[in-house]
Design an enzyme around this catalytic site. Structure first.
Site, PDB file in Angstrom:
ATOM      1  N   HIS A 179      40.160 -40.040 -17.377  1.00 13.50           N
ATOM      2  CA  HIS A 179      40.805 -38.743 -17.198  1.00 13.50           C
ATOM      3  C   HIS A 179      40.893 -37.979 -18.519  1.00 13.50           C
ATOM      4  CE1 HIS A 179      42.988 -39.614 -13.131  1.00 13.50           C
ATOM      5  NE2 HIS A 179      41.804 -39.065 -12.964  1.00 13.50           N
ATOM      6  N   LYS A 203      41.803 -24.944  -5.146  1.00 12.99           N
ATOM      7  CA  LYS A 203      42.911 -25.897  -4.954  1.00 12.99           C
ATOM      8  C   LYS A 203      44.137 -25.357  -5.702  1.00 12.99           C
ATOM      9  CE  LYS A 203      43.618 -30.783  -5.877  1.00 12.99           C
ATOM     10  NZ  LYS A 203      42.981 -31.979  -6.410  1.00 12.99           N
ATOM     11  N   THR A 229      33.641 -35.524   3.531  1.00 12.08           N
ATOM     12  CA  THR A 229      32.194 -35.310   3.596  1.00 12.08           C
ATOM     13  C   THR A 229      31.474 -35.694   2.304  1.00 12.08           C
ATOM     14  OG1 THR A 229      32.449 -33.024   2.851  1.00 12.08           O
ATOM     15  CG2 THR A 229      32.486 -33.409   5.230  1.00 12.08           C
ATOM     16  N   SER A 230      32.220 -35.987   1.251  1.00 10.28           N
ATOM     17  CA  SER A 230      31.580 -36.462   0.010  1.00 10.28           C
ATOM     18  C   SER A 230      31.882 -37.940  -0.149  1.00 10.28           C
ATOM     19  CB  SER A 230      32.103 -35.690  -1.202  1.00 10.28           C
ATOM     20  OG  SER A 230      33.440 -36.059  -1.493  1.00 10.28           O
ATOM     21  N   GLY A 280      35.258 -32.229   0.865  1.00  6.59           N
ATOM     22  CA  GLY A 280      35.439 -33.184  -0.221  1.00  6.59           C
ATOM     23  C   GLY A 280      36.884 -33.267  -0.645  1.00  6.59           C
ATOM     24  N   LYS A 315      40.803 -50.068  -0.959  1.00  8.80           N
ATOM     25  CA  LYS A 315      41.854 -49.073  -1.166  1.00  8.80           C
ATOM     26  C   LYS A 315      42.921 -49.173  -0.081  1.00  8.80           C
ATOM     27  CE  LYS A 315      43.074 -44.515  -2.537  1.00  8.80           C
ATOM     28  NZ  LYS A 315      42.711 -43.253  -3.179  1.00  8.80           N
ATOM     29  N   THR A 330      32.914 -22.763   2.165  1.00  8.19           N
ATOM     30  CA  THR A 330      31.728 -22.024   2.612  1.00  8.19           C
ATOM     31  C   THR A 330      30.450 -22.853   2.489  1.00  8.19           C
ATOM     32  OG1 THR A 330      31.596 -21.079   0.400  1.00  8.19           O
ATOM     33  CG2 THR A 330      32.671 -19.753   2.076  1.00  8.19           C
ATOM     34  N   GLU A 383      52.785 -46.068  -5.001  1.00  6.70           N
ATOM     35  CA  GLU A 383      52.227 -46.302  -6.337  1.00  6.70           C
ATOM     36  C   GLU A 383      53.291 -46.746  -7.334  1.00  6.70           C
ATOM     37  OE1 GLU A 383      48.773 -44.300  -9.138  1.00  6.70           O
ATOM     38  OE2 GLU A 383      49.653 -43.141  -7.530  1.00  6.70           O
ATOM     39  N   HIS A 386      23.015 -10.621 -10.085  1.00 10.02           N
ATOM     40  CA  HIS A 386      22.908  -9.254  -9.556  1.00 10.02           C
ATOM     41  C   HIS A 386      22.769  -9.286  -8.034  1.00 10.02           C
ATOM     42  CE1 HIS A 386      21.817  -8.906 -13.762  1.00 10.02           C
ATOM     43  NE2 HIS A 386      21.907  -7.594 -13.704  1.00 10.02           N
ATOM     44  N   CYS A 407      26.615 -50.933 -33.318  1.00 14.22           N
ATOM     45  CA  CYS A 407      25.290 -51.521 -33.520  1.00 14.22           C
ATOM     46  C   CYS A 407      25.329 -53.048 -33.436  1.00 14.22           C
ATOM     47  CB  CYS A 407      24.684 -51.074 -34.849  1.00 14.22           C
ATOM     48  SG  CYS A 407      25.580 -51.627 -36.302  1.00 14.22           S
ATOM     49  N   LEU A 451      46.459 -50.228  -9.911  1.00 14.96           N
ATOM     50  CA  LEU A 451      45.222 -50.936 -10.258  1.00 14.96           C
ATOM     51  C   LEU A 451      43.996 -50.099  -9.876  1.00 14.96           C
ATOM     52  CD1 LEU A 451      45.914 -54.652  -9.206  1.00 14.96           C
ATOM     53  CD2 LEU A 451      46.183 -53.594 -11.452  1.00 14.96           C
ATOM     54  N   ARG A 501      -2.393 -18.137 -44.059  1.00 19.31           N
ATOM     55  CA  ARG A 501      -2.492 -17.376 -45.296  1.00 19.31           C
ATOM     56  C   ARG A 501      -2.314 -15.896 -44.974  1.00 19.31           C
ATOM     57  NH1 ARG A 501      -8.193 -19.285 -47.802  1.00 19.31           N
ATOM     58  NH2 ARG A 501      -7.837 -21.526 -47.849  1.00 19.31           N
TER      59      ARG A 501
END
EC number: 4.2.3.4
Length: 1588
Positions: free
Chosen positions: A283, A81, A134-135, A109, A258, A44, A268, A1198, A853, A274, A897
């Site tokens: 993850h 999903k 679209t993303s 996306g 990719k 939407t 894969e 509301h 540090c 990789l 005071r």
């Protein structure tokens, strides 16, 4: 414009990348994927985008004859999903008659692409799919490669398939409407692909980062007309064309990587994993931090951690890690879960080590239980062709900031190592300043990549001092100097962390910066420690020379504001250089650019660290400026005017201070280490450490002009150094200390003492290093003596005497004080502990805190120690710091005071069990009992304020974590230093409570009080000045109105006690789990409604203050309303609501400033619940969530207009938003247009159970939804002027409707026993049932037989709802109980029978609750730990009394009785922790030291007291005089209403007495609530029971 590009994958040119290619998209699909049916699927959110609407219209217009276009819209977000959404889409396709020639077009996306791809893979056994991402994340990652999936409740992407799309059509234009955070999120995958595969693209990304962030940060929300629906939508808009070339290239290059990898390894099996670089660890973080953190943000953190892992293995260089971290930050991504902004975004969620490792074990790359991680070799290249096995030990080290150093046991004595430390911090910082001021290009090699130099590089860039670029894969920095001419003021403060060198060098450089038309100054600032470190001598010299500089906080430290319209004049400059040589170097380096030649004279004594001054002079010479040292005046230098000429290359020597650590490792372990690029020709003083310190201690030293080798003697044979002046190498003294700790003489009379002097400046470094070394060495069992300018270390007789740092609770960590040199030094000593024990002996490791540090100068130190030198390291979950483990944060009370500070401070101490200190009284003690008033007369207000500040800072430092209440003087906020101390204490978790009341009342009181020093100005003026200070210094606030009667005073005390318990977390705010309600107040002022507030709240678990209904929104008015409500309702939990107009309320929609102020008032007032509208700006929402403390947040939405049905995506989106915000309760209010809306609501309720949900429909048609709502149903009252929303019902109406629907079964309850003719129980319970609309009936069942109760009620009455048991059945009934509560077991009697179902019953005893609650209701604090209790009598009720007093926290309880022989068996039958003391003689009472402040009389009330018992009682009543609250006695008998014990206690000893009727009602009310689950209408019940 950019060209359309086609990228091959698996042998086909199916990935098309371009900008504004909608025509090409439609043409490609229709031409190459002919079909009878095309189905566009999106969510939407995308439907609102004009470009999408244009595409749909164009697609329809281009359809060939015989083809059709269907569109299917799903709810946005990961929840779509799912199996359910997949099934719904498949059903839709079947209903629409779609066949095997269907083409699915996934526009969206990753969620849309994954799910629609999976549907396509299974529908009709597989149909064609086209991906239109679209993303940014979808464009470069999820849309490519054919991976499809849906989520399950057990995990993401667990069910799916490989299903290659026919086309992936990537149109950059979609990114125009991508939200800023999503855009940045996608960059993580872009940077990842460049990092593993394409070094050139990585470099290009580095150079365009600022352009990207500027454009993305400039995104604006715009309103657009929907071409398909004609509605107005609001969407985000980013000016992509401003960075089109960059965006196009980053998308295209990432896709190429990719595509190439997928083409080589589609399923894969090896190479493709990789692409998971950063994902193994990322993850794991995502699994914990979702939904607050996005995928890319977690992958960003994962990449840094996995790169650090590679560096730890000695594979990846520190420079490459620094580059990766820098680029991620440059693109707005997090690099650590501990970054402040990221912690706020993720709502301070913790990421426990064991959970991270558990999450990592669920990874497709793993092989069984063995974890695999992608290891980076360099930017652009991975190590090997697939992920590598990694141990949990190494992962633990990388994932934590605390490291465990195991004994150096397995290091061979003949080990020889070469270690090259990073570039010198001192030389690196100087080189950057000089090269930036110089003319021409300079390639700087071996630059230290650390926090310090990062800040310096950033500052040079921000000030436009030079053009900076990188070569040799980031190993070489190229500085194009502009001769100082382009230095320009920047608007943002330059944040320098804890980088002391950078701060000092940049202070002088700032004097050379030019103003711009819009900016006339620059600000230098740093972290908290940096804001304590000295810079005054340098500032004083620059000021004297014409530069205008202001301190913005503490005098003498950062932050400072340097005005750029002033000039650096030059001429003679005098500088005090006894604290830091960096002041000298700072002016020296900038001096050539002054208006006149400079004569720099160092004054005030012998300068510190002169070798560093010599270093600076030699470096200036290399860049063309010759400094002349005066022959006539000591410590004076002549610097000519001129310009630096940059050499083409400058190689930075390794850091000699850092080199001391590997060299000391050799000394301590008897091995050999060579540092090949530091020798006796070094510019650095610390280069002599090996020769001047280690050699005399017994090491063999070989030093050439450019290298140093140290071979240690056999372990345990180092000799102490009688004396060494380390002034030329002060930073190395810490290393010398740890070597000295294990040095000893063979002389048995020797103290094994090493004396180090010349290091006074080390007290003002990153921490007080001398004190730090003394403190931490003591943890190892090593003694030290602090000297004025040094330290003595008394070495141990044997290394075996070294201890693992620990205290009574177990091992503790070595604190590093955020100081790199402290951490590195103790990493060496830690490994020597237990190093000489037998090989098979189990040795505990030493824990070093804050290991990161070391990033200041040697980010890879731990990697060298582990991989090069052979140390065994591990990581560990942080221990609770010893200081925090038993921490009880103190409370500081501030206010005018006469605000009631003295009284309320006592209440506060009593309620929390804290110690009380009045700072004015402490002041007087420290000033020979001189009053504040006298001191002010003699010394003035300014001197008093100084002393007041000193005392306050001292007590906070010493007792801030130890459970104190500090009552302060009204004017403590007058001092800026005190204000800062107050704010610092509040920000560290302390409680600074502003106590206030009506200013008019305060004025009247103060004008009549002669005991206080007179104000020199009008009281109102003082208040006007201080009001904002009180607000800014406090993190909590309490309005304490003037009380005119004892009852009001007691009500205020109860109110405050509950308030302080709530804000400190002692009293937990519980969200009701069963049926519950809150009443919505609609008054504009509660002042005149106090009598009605209690009955209005009957049956409710909370009360809502509709702040938007109030007469005004001022802080005083709102706080007063909250105070009135608390007092009137006995602190029923408050829901604080500001309802905006667009959400159906009265508050102006855009008044965000006032709204923020109101939320601040709410949180400071410790309201139990705060209603936060989900439509508010995100920054306001996160601000409230992160400041909520113990307040529970209700995320509300509301729909007054009835725009959204309950199956509309709006509710799903809002619910997901509420989950992301991690609110505590979700509140949704819809509008019922028809009855079916209620059914849809119930379906929504049934499918959204992972958060407490308030969901109701407005209007009369929605009434049933209010009845069916379970948690915190909003209700109204007949006593309110109007309801807060259409269709609201009262509690009684809801209960009656629920009963009529079968929701509440009518029950029959009884009081059982004999005689019960006068029992008030039926009146008590039936009154409650009637008021709350409950269908139950309470009656009497008179019998002496428990057997009869079992037969007739427990077994024989199917509607039996419970029984109140009285004499003589309290013991007999126990045999028929299936369960007993703890109270019933200990008291040994049952007065309450509770049905459990299935003919099972639980026995309880509420007598103790009757006693406890009656006492609390009459002013006794909920915790009385500093007061003893007294019980009079040893009968059955005394057991309940003892139980009640123990529950109140009485550390000791005395008991007296007429027959003393009954005491011993009673005491022995009760738990020993009750600490009951039986009193047998009157004399023993005189020896009792405790104050007795609370008593319960359990003796028969109808006859006079025995003389002996009376004598004992009176002696105890005397002890109530000094209790911390009004001493209070409860009479357990309720007839007669006044008993002999009550009379003597009240009339003779001024005890507050509580009649037995209160105990009776309180125990009955407790029964009522246990049986019904409803909060009882106490006042109405009490009135009904006691009206006779």
């Amino acid at each position: 414009m950019v060209q359309l590009a086609k990228v091959p994958i698996l042998g086909n040119d199916i990935i098309h990348v371009g900008y504004n290619i909608h025509d090409h998209l439609v043409e490609t699909i229709i031409k190459h994927c002919p079909s009878s049916t095309y189905v566009i699927c999106n969510d939407t959110n995308l439907s609102k985008v004009p470009y999408y609407q244009q595409l749909v219209l164009e697609f329809k217009a281009s359809l060939p004859e015989g083809s059709r276009l269907l569109t299917y819209v799903v709810k946005p977000g990961e929840t779509s999903k799912s199996r359910e959404t997949k099934a719904q889409l498949e059903d839709y396709l079947l209903v629409e008659g779609c066949t095997r020639d269907t083409v699915m077009i996934a526009i969206g996306g990753g969620v849309i692409g994954d799910m629609i791809g999976f549907v396509a893979s299974t529908f009709m056994r597989g149909v064609r799919v086209v991906q239109v991402p679209t993303s940014l994340l979808a464009m470069v990652d999820s849309s490519i490669g054919g991976k499809t999936a849906i989520d399950t409740p057990l995990g993401k992407n667990f069910i799916g398939a490989f299903w290659q799309p026919k086309f992936v059509l990537v149109d950059i234009k979609w990114l125009e409407t991508l939200a800023k955070r999503e855009f940045i999120n996608g960059m993580a995958e872009v940077i990842k692909t460049a990092c593993i595969w394409n070094a050139d693209e990585f470099t290009r990304l580095e150079s365009n980062a600022s352009l990207f962030l500027n454009v993305v940060n400039g995104a604006k929300n715009v309103k657009v007309t929907n071409q398909l629906t004609n509605e107005i939508d609001e969407i985000s808009n980013t000016d992509i064309e401003a960075m089109l070339d960059h965006t196009y290239k980053l998308v295209l290059e990432s896709i190429k990587v990719k595509a190439e990898v997928v083409s080589s390894d589609e399923r894969e099996s090896s190479l493709r994993n990789l692409l998971n670089f950063g994902h193994s660890i990322g993850h794991a973080y995502e699994a914990i931090l979702t939904p607050q953190a996005l995928h890319g943000e977690c992958v960003s953190i994962g990449m840094v951690k996995e790169a650090e892992l590679s560096r730890y293995f000695g594979i990846l260089s520190p420079t490459q890690v620094a580059r990766l971290s820098k680029i991620l930050v440059a693109y707005g991504l997090p690099v650590s879960p501990d970054e402040k902004w990221f912690k706020e975004l993720t709502l301070h969620k913790k990421t426990p080590l064991d959970i991270l490792l558990k999450k990592m074990s669920i990874d497709k790359k793993n092989e069984g239980s063995k974890k695999k991680v992608v290891i980076l070799e360099s930017i652009g290249k991975c190590y090997g062709d697939s992920a590598q096995f990694v141990s949990d030990e190494d992962l633990r080290f990388i994932l934590t900031d605390e490291t465990l150093v195991y004994p150096f046991k397995d290091i061979p004595a003949d080990q020889q190592k070469v270690v090259i430390p990073p570039g010198s911090k001192s030389i690196s910082n100087r080189a950057l300043i000089i090269a930036a001021l110089g003319e021409g290009q300079c390639k700087i090699k071996n630059l230290l990549h650390s926090d310090d130099t990062k800040h310096m590089l950033t500052a040079v860039h921000e000030l436009k001092g030079a053009t900076i670029s990188w070569e040799d894969n980031g190993e070489t920095v190229v500085v194009e100097g502009h001769g100082g001419s382009t230095l320009s003021a920047c608007a943002d403060p330059l944040y320098l962390g804890n980088a002391g060198t950078a701060s000092r060098f940049l202070t002088s450089l700032a004097a050379l910066v030019n103003s711009t038309p819009s900016q006339k100054y620059i600000v230098l600032t740093g972290n908290a420690r940096m804001q304590q470190r000295p810079i005054a001598p340098l500032v004083d010299s620059l000021r004297a020379n014409g530069t205008k500089i202001e301190y913005l906080n503490n005098e003498g430290s950062l932050p400072i504001k340097v005005y750029t319209d002033s000039v650096f004049k030059g001429g003679r400059i005098e500088l005090a250089a006894t604290v830091s040589s960096q002041y000298v170097s700072s002016i020296l380096m900038c001096a050539p650019y002054a208006e006149e030649p400079v004569t720099l004279a160092l004054v005030g004594g012998k300068p510190i660290s002169k070798l560093y001054v010599d270093m600076t002079i030699k470096m200036m010479e290399k860049f063309g400026i010759n400094v002349e040292t005066s022959t006539t005046e000591p410590y004076t230098y002549y610097i000519p005017k001129g310009h630096y000429i940059n050499p083409s290359e400058y190689v930075i020597e390794s850091d000699a201070s850092s080199a001391t650590y590997p060299l000391a490792f050799a000394a301590m372990t008897g091995t050999t280490v060579t540092v090949p690029n530091i020798g006796f020709e070094s510019l650095q003083g610390d280069a002599r450490f090996a020769r001047d310190v280690l050699k005399p201690m017994g090491c063999k030293i070989t030093q050439t002009a450019t290298s140093t080798t140290v071979s240690g003697p056999p372990v345990g044979t180092l000799k102490p150094l009688k004396h060494v002046d380390m002034e030329p190498m002060t930073d190395a003294f810490l290393t010398a200390c740890v070597v000295a700790a294990i040095s000893h003489d063979s002389d048995p009379n020797s103290a094994n003492t090493t004396t180090i002097e010349g290091i006074a400046n080390q007290r003002v470094k990153e921490c007080n290093r001398i004190l730090a070394m003394a403190t931490e060495l003591a943890k190892f069992g090593v003694k030290t003596t602090e000297l004025p300018d040094g330290i003595q270390v008394h070495g141990l007789n044997s290394i075996k005497d070294l201890k693992v740092p620990s205290d009574s609770s177990g091992p503790v960590g070595v604190c590093t004080y955020d100081d790199h040199r402290v951490a590195m030094s103790f990493s060496l000593l830690a490994g020597m502990v237990n190093s000489q024990n037998e090989r098979d002996e189990v040795a505990n490791p030493v824990r070093i805190l804050e290991r990161h540090c070391t990033g200041k100068t040697w980010p890879g130190w731990w990697d060298v120690l582990h991989s090069e030198l052979g140390a065994k390291l591990d990581g560990a979950e942080p221990l609770e710091c010893t200081s925090k483990k038993n921490s009880k944060k103190s409370v500081v009370i501030i206010g005018m005071r006469a605000a009631g500070k003295t009284t309320i401070s006592k209440w506060c101490a009593s309620a929390l069990g804290y110690k009380l200190v009045d700072l004015d009284e402490l002041f007087e003690q420290q000033h020979n009992n001189q009053s504040v008033k006298q001191f002010v007369v003699e010394n003035g207000w300014e001197k008093f304020r100084e002393e007041e500040t000193r005392i306050f800072k001292e007590v906070i430092q010493n007792y801030g974590d130890d459970g104190y209440v500090f009552s302060t003087g009204g004017g403590i906020v007058e001092s800026a230093e005190s204000r800062k101390a107050l704010k610092d204490f509040a920000s560290s978790g302390g409680y600074v409570l502003h106590l206030h009341r009506d200013i008019e009342e305060t004025i009247v009181f103060l004008q009549s009080d002669p005991s206080r020093p007179a104000y020199v100005e009008e009281i109102r003026e003082v208040w006007n000045r201080r009001e904002e200070w009180y607000k800014e210094c406090s993190n909590f606030s309490f309005f304490a109105p003037h009380c005119s009667a004892e009852a009001e005073f007691q009500a205020l005390r109860r109110s405050f006690s509950k308030y302080i318990a709530t804000i400190t977390g002692v009293r937990e705010i519980e969200i009701p789990s069963g049926r519950s309600a809150f009443v919505c107040l609609t008054f504009d002022d509660l002042t005149e409604q106090t009598e009605n507030l209690t009955p209005i709240c009957y049956g409710c678990e909370a009360v809502e203050v509709r702040v938007d209904h109030l007469a005004n929104y001022s802080a005083d008015f709102v706080s007063k309303q909250l105070s009135i409500l608390r007092k009137a309702t006995d602190s029923i939990p408050i829901i604080f609501t500001v309802r905006t107009k667009k959400q159906g309320g009265n508050f102006p929609d855009e008044e965000f400033k006032t709204l923020r102020e109101l939320y601040d008032i709410a949180l400071k007032n410790g309201v139990e619940f705060l209603d936060l509208e989900l439509t508010l700006p995100t920054d306001i929402q996160y601000e409230v969530i992160n400041k909520r403390g113990n307040t529970k947040i209700i995320g509300s939405h509301h729909d007054f207009q009835g725009l959204y049905s309950w199956d509309d995506a709006e509710w799903e989106n809002r619910f997901n938003q509420a989950l992301t915000l991690d609110v505590d309760v979700v509140k949704f209010v819809g509008t019922a247009v028809n009855f079916e809306d209620n059914l849809r609501l119930e379906h929504f309720r049934d499918t959204h159970k992972n958060k407490p949900l308030i969901a109701v429909n407005m209007t009369s048609k929605g009434s049933i939804s209010r009845v069916l709502n379970n948690v915190l149903t909003p209700v109204t009252s007949d006593l309110l002027p109007n309801s807060a929303a259409p269709g609201q019902l009262t509690v009684a109406q809801i209960n009656k409707m629920y009963t009529s629907m079968g929701g509440i079964e009518p029950k029959e309850l009884f009081v059982v026993g004999k005689p019960i003719g006068h029992s008030r129980s039926p009146i008590l319970h039936n009154t409650g049932y009637e008021i709350l609309g409950l269908p139950h009936k309470f009656d009497k069942f008179e019998t002496e037989s428990a057997q009869l109760v079992k037969e007739k009620l427990l077994d024989g009455n199917k509607n039996f709802g419970g029984a109140a048991v009285t004499i003589p059945l309290k013991l007999d009934i126990m045999q028929y109980m299936d369960e007993l509560t703890d109270a019933a077991k200990v008291i040994g009697a049952v007065n309450t029978v509770i049905p459990l179902g299935n003919k099972k019953f639980k026995g309880d005893n509420t007598d103790w609750l009757g006693i406890r609650n009656a006492l609390i209701n009459n002013g006794v604090p909920e915790y009385v730990g500093h007061t003893a209790g007294l019980v009079i009598g040893a009968g059955g009720t005394s057991r309940a009394a003892l139980y009640a007093l123990h529950s109140l926290g009485c550390k000791k309880i005395f008991i007296i009785n007429r027959t003393t022989s009954k005491l011993k068996p009673l005491i022995e039958s009760l738990p020993s922790e009750f600490n009951i003391i039986g009193i047998e003689s009157t004399k023993s009472i005189e020896e009792i030291k405790e104050h007795v402040g609370v008593a319960v009389s359990c003796v028969p009330a109808d006859k006079p007291l025995d003389d002996e018992l009376l004598s004992k009682l009176e002696r105890f009543l005397v002890k109530g005089a000094h209790a911390a609250f009004a001493p209070t006695l409860l009479e357990a008998a309720y007839k007669p209403s006044v008993t002999p014990v009550m009379t003597i206690s009240q009339d003779k000893y001024q005890w507050h007495v509580v009649p037995g009727s209160q105990m009776l009602v309180h125990q009955g009310v407790a029964q009522f609530e246990k049986w019904t689950g409803f909060k009882a209408p106490f006042k109405a019940i009490f009135d009904a029971v006691t009206k006779e």
